[in-house]
Write a protein that holds these residues in place. Sequence first.
Motif, short mmCIF file in Angstrom:
data_model
loop_
_atom_site.label_atom_id
_atom_site.label_comp_id
_atom_site.label_asym_id
_atom_site.label_seq_id
_atom_site.Cartn_x
_atom_site.Cartn_y
_atom_site.Cartn_z
N HIS A 196 -11.02 22.18 -48.32
CA HIS A 196 -10.96 21.63 -49.95
C HIS A 196 -11.66 20.51 -49.56
CE1 HIS A 196 -8.96 20.24 -53.59
NE2 HIS A 196 -10.75 20.27 -53.74
N LEU A 197 -11.04 20.06 -48.46
CA LEU A 197 -12.09 17.91 -48.59
C LEU A 197 -13.17 17.96 -47.85
CD1 LEU A 197 -11.66 15.47 -48.30
CD2 LEU A 197 -10.28 15.26 -45.64
N THR A 198 -13.54 19.45 -47.53
CA THR A 198 -14.79 19.51 -46.21
C THR A 198 -16.21 19.29 -47.63
OG1 THR A 198 -13.86 19.94 -44.85
CG2 THR A 198 -16.02 20.43 -44.50
N GLN A 199 -15.74 20.46 -48.36
CA GLN A 199 -16.23 20.57 -49.74
C GLN A 199 -16.52 19.71 -50.70
OE1 GLN A 199 -14.89 24.24 -51.45
NE2 GLN A 199 -15.81 25.78 -50.85
N ALA A 200 -16.00 18.72 -50.75
CA ALA A 200 -15.97 18.01 -51.91
C ALA A 200 -16.81 17.18 -51.52
CB ALA A 200 -14.19 17.95 -52.09
N VAL A 201 -16.20 16.87 -50.31
CA VAL A 201 -16.81 15.52 -49.75
C VAL A 201 -18.29 15.68 -49.17
CG1 VAL A 201 -17.18 14.27 -47.43
CG2 VAL A 201 -14.99 14.40 -48.43
N ARG A 202 -19.14 17.13 -48.91
CA ARG A 202 -19.87 17.43 -48.70
C ARG A 202 -21.19 17.62 -49.94
NH1 ARG A 202 -22.57 19.34 -43.97
NH2 ARG A 202 -20.15 19.67 -43.73
N ALA A 203 -20.08 18.35 -51.13
CA ALA A 203 -20.89 17.96 -51.98
C ALA A 203 -21.26 16.81 -53.25
CB ALA A 203 -20.69 18.82 -53.50
N ALA A 204 -20.01 15.77 -52.32
CA ALA A 204 -20.23 14.89 -53.34
C ALA A 204 -21.31 13.84 -52.62
CB ALA A 204 -19.29 13.82 -53.32
N THR A 205 -21.20 13.93 -51.07
CA THR A 205 -22.05 12.85 -50.58
C THR A 205 -23.09 13.88 -49.52
OG1 THR A 205 -20.60 12.83 -48.31
CG2 THR A 205 -20.23 11.84 -50.46
N GLY A 206 -23.69 14.84 -49.21
CA GLY A 206 -24.08 15.56 -48.56
C GLY A 206 -23.90 15.44 -46.98
N ARG A 207 -22.72 14.81 -46.42
CA ARG A 207 -22.28 15.13 -45.12
C ARG A 207 -20.71 15.50 -45.61
NH1 ARG A 207 -23.61 9.92 -42.33
NH2 ARG A 207 -24.26 10.78 -41.10
N SER A 208 -20.35 15.59 -43.83
CA SER A 208 -19.60 16.39 -43.67
C SER A 208 -18.17 14.70 -43.53
CB SER A 208 -19.33 17.05 -42.53
OG SER A 208 -19.12 16.41 -41.43
N PRO A 209 -16.61 15.09 -44.29
CA PRO A 209 -15.92 13.92 -43.47
C PRO A 209 -16.21 13.70 -42.14
CG PRO A 209 -14.28 15.84 -44.89
CD PRO A 209 -16.99 16.40 -44.32
N GLY A 210 -16.40 14.58 -41.25
CA GLY A 210 -16.26 13.98 -39.92
C GLY A 210 -17.21 13.21 -39.37
N GLN A 211 -18.32 13.47 -40.39
CA GLN A 211 -18.99 12.47 -40.04
C GLN A 211 -19.71 11.30 -40.53
OE1 GLN A 211 -22.10 15.48 -42.43
NE2 GLN A 211 -24.11 15.14 -39.87
N LEU A 212 -18.22 11.33 -41.49
CA LEU A 212 -18.66 10.36 -42.28
C LEU A 212 -17.66 9.43 -41.21
CD1 LEU A 212 -17.94 10.17 -46.69
CD2 LEU A 212 -20.31 9.94 -44.91
N LEU A 213 -16.53 9.60 -41.20
CA LEU A 213 -15.50 9.16 -40.00
C LEU A 213 -16.54 8.61 -39.07
CD1 LEU A 213 -12.36 12.03 -40.74
CD2 LEU A 213 -12.40 9.55 -40.94
N ILE A 214 -17.10 9.90 -37.97
CA ILE A 214 -17.58 9.38 -37.15
C ILE A 214 -18.45 7.89 -37.03
CG2 ILE A 214 -19.52 9.52 -35.76
CD1 ILE A 214 -18.99 12.17 -35.78
N ALA A 215 -19.15 7.78 -38.46
CA ALA A 215 -20.27 6.27 -39.00
C ALA A 215 -19.20 5.79 -39.30
CB ALA A 215 -20.62 7.46 -40.47
#
Length: 348
Positions: A264-283
């Motif tokens: 659910h988190l992955t779906q929501a974050v990708r829909a809002a930002t175009g990126r996955s939660p994993g990518q944002l945590l790496i950044a």
Amino acid sequence: MRSTTVLRGTPCIAPPAGEPPLHRLELPDPDAAPFAAGSFEEMGPLSWTDHPHRHTFYEIIHLTAGSGAHVIDFARWPVRPPHLAVILPGQIHHWQGDRDVDGTLALFTEDFLVDHPGDREVLRQLARAGWFTLDAEDDTRIGRLMADLAAEHRQRAAGHETVSRALLHVLVVRAARLPEHSGGTGPTQITGPVEAAGTSQITGPAGAAGTSQVTGPAGAAGPVRSPARSGALAEAFTRLTTRREAVAWSVRECADRLGVSPGHLTQAVRAATGRSPGQLLIAARVYRAQQLLAHTELPVRQVAARLGFADPAYFCRFFRRETGSSPGDFRKHHRRHHQSIATAQTHA
């Protein structure tokens, strides 16, 4: 979030060994709104210090006089007023070679954006630009708004909090209309992933990854109630990644703290930002590593440990993969003569 503020005269909390100090917003009394505005002189000497430091609050600067440079994270902006700058909680900044800097500052925490929570994202976008050179018309328009904000804060007449919130919202909207670096000179030093061949394109806490940095003591760990909408969940995740300890968390750990499933988190974050939660945590992890390398004297192995890497060699491979540069080369390129300061005699 109220722990991002302190009463006037409260000493700074000593930062972790080697790190720049974290300043909290000073208020005249416990019930005061988390907002302040006024001249550099009114805000005090910490507003123009040449020592690297961070805030728990937002800072908007309307610079009308002075020379030298202003360093925000890894970019050095020449001071050739008039300018407007936005600094986010957690960004490391300081002044270099400043002479007679003058202007007006607006300082506020996220609590103050209660009437217009969408302004948080606009402020992140403004911080990506970092520095605006104003033409005469924009300088006059911004100057009037800043003067009104300072007057409301100084006079504290009936309803001043409501008026200040409204004026701040107008300021944010007007600032968002400014052309980036219009008529001005860009930074003489933009660093890290912007220059590198790596995959992480980070320009600071509000970089392409949409992450933001430390917001101070309020960043304590704890469960967060699941927001109903995808956008709200993505915003909650972004705010979660501002916690210093979150750079070592997995997507599953973040999802647990937000009370949702990883899917659910992955779906929501990708829909809002175009990126996955994993990518944002790496950044967020790379940005934090860059801050520690550029602004502290910590050995690379200690930087790795603070980011949750048990193996310094693996951290070095991770950093090179994401930025195109080794930790040592990055630090050598951005090292300053004084990376951190003693804070025992400073105020929050």
